[in-house]
Design an enzyme around this catalytic site. Structure first.
Site, PDB file in Angstrom:
ATOM      1  N   LYS A   1      43.863  54.061  44.517  1.00  0.00           N
ATOM      2  CA  LYS A   1      42.341  54.249  44.716  1.00  0.00           C
ATOM      3  C   LYS A   1      41.845  54.027  43.469  1.00  0.00           C
ATOM      4  CE  LYS A   1      39.459  57.287  43.510  1.00  0.00           C
ATOM      5  NZ  LYS A   1      38.920  58.398  43.285  1.00  0.00           N
TER       6      LYS A   1
ATOM      7  N   ASP B   1      38.869  56.716  49.215  1.00  0.00           N
ATOM      8  CA  ASP B   1      39.393  58.248  49.016  1.00  0.00           C
ATOM      9  C   ASP B   1      39.138  59.002  50.284  1.00  0.00           C
ATOM     10  OD1 ASP B   1      36.544  58.353  49.461  1.00  0.00           O
ATOM     11  OD2 ASP B   1      36.083  58.958  47.296  1.00  0.00           O
TER      12      ASP B   1
END
Ligand code: SF4
Length: 217
Positions: free
Chosen positions: A121, A139
């Site tokens: 991420k 996320d």
């Protein structure tokens, strides 16, 4: 509703409700963005923006950060969650940038993910926001919203990322990442509520009462 229609309606709704998507973490260049994104794990952007001015005044390049001790970095970021692990990661990644990349932030997902404290991420956010390389950073908040909107049945964040990349064109990924995060912050209340009243779940969502999906990042 057909999938293509739903995707178009989701984008229209996000463009209408979240027309502006400023990058929430203050930074000057790819390195300071990388540092800010590493700091933002499980912490609010506001908290990160409070500590980075003093941190960058001491060290705004990999060379300067690599010369600081973990203790010095920790003292500068200690109000941020997970400060011990993050200070270690920041010194470690700075040393690695100096030794392996000539003091520059690399531009590939694989090279970024080899740096301490940098997961998929974080690497995707840096690629997208620092270099304009198409990457869909997912996320847990985006993961849950994508499921709620019926865009992915994935059991994992990785599967959701694959589904979102398949559904939306690459040039939209960076913007959609930020729009969904801002949408979660503004429109997803903390308590269980009725999805029929939600601007997106009302047409895209699954039935039942929604629980919080408030996004911190
Ligand atoms: S506001 Fe509620 S119903 Fe709408 S996306 Fe957020 S969690 Fe789902």
């Amino acid at each position: 509703m057909k999938l293509a229609e739903k995707l178009a309606r989701i984008r229209e709704t996000l463009d209408r409700l979240i027309p502006d998507v400023p990058i929430p973490l203050e930074h000057e260049d790819p390195f300071t963005l990388l540092v800010a994104v590493v700091l933002s794990a499980q912490t609010t952007d506001k908290k990160v923006n409070e500590v980075t001015p003093a941190l960058f005044a001491r060290a705004d390049t990999p060379e300067k950060m690599a010369r600081l001790s973990v203790r010095e970095v920790h003292d500068l970021i200690r109000t941020v969650g997970l400060a011990p692990a993050k200070s270690k990661a920041l010194v470690g990644l700075s040393k690695q940038l100096v030794v392996e990349h000539g003091g520059r932030v690399p531009r590939t997902l694989e090279q970024l993910m080899e740096l301490p404290g940098v997961g998929r991420k974080t690497a995707s956010v840096v690629l997208s926001q620092a270099f304009g390389v198409p990457a869909f950073a997912v996320d847990t908040h985006i993961h849950r919203l994508a499921q709620r909107w019926g865009l992915s049945s994935g059991k994992s964040v990785e599967q959701t990322e694959r589904d979102l990349r398949r559904h939306f064109p690459p040039e939209s990924w960076g913007r959609l990442h930020l729009q969904i995060i801002y949408f979660g912050r503004r429109y997803c209340p903390a308590r269980g509520h009725d999805p029929a009243e939600c601007p997106i779940c009302s047409f895209a969502g699954r039935r039942g009462r929604a629980r919080s999906v408030k996004a911190s990042r």
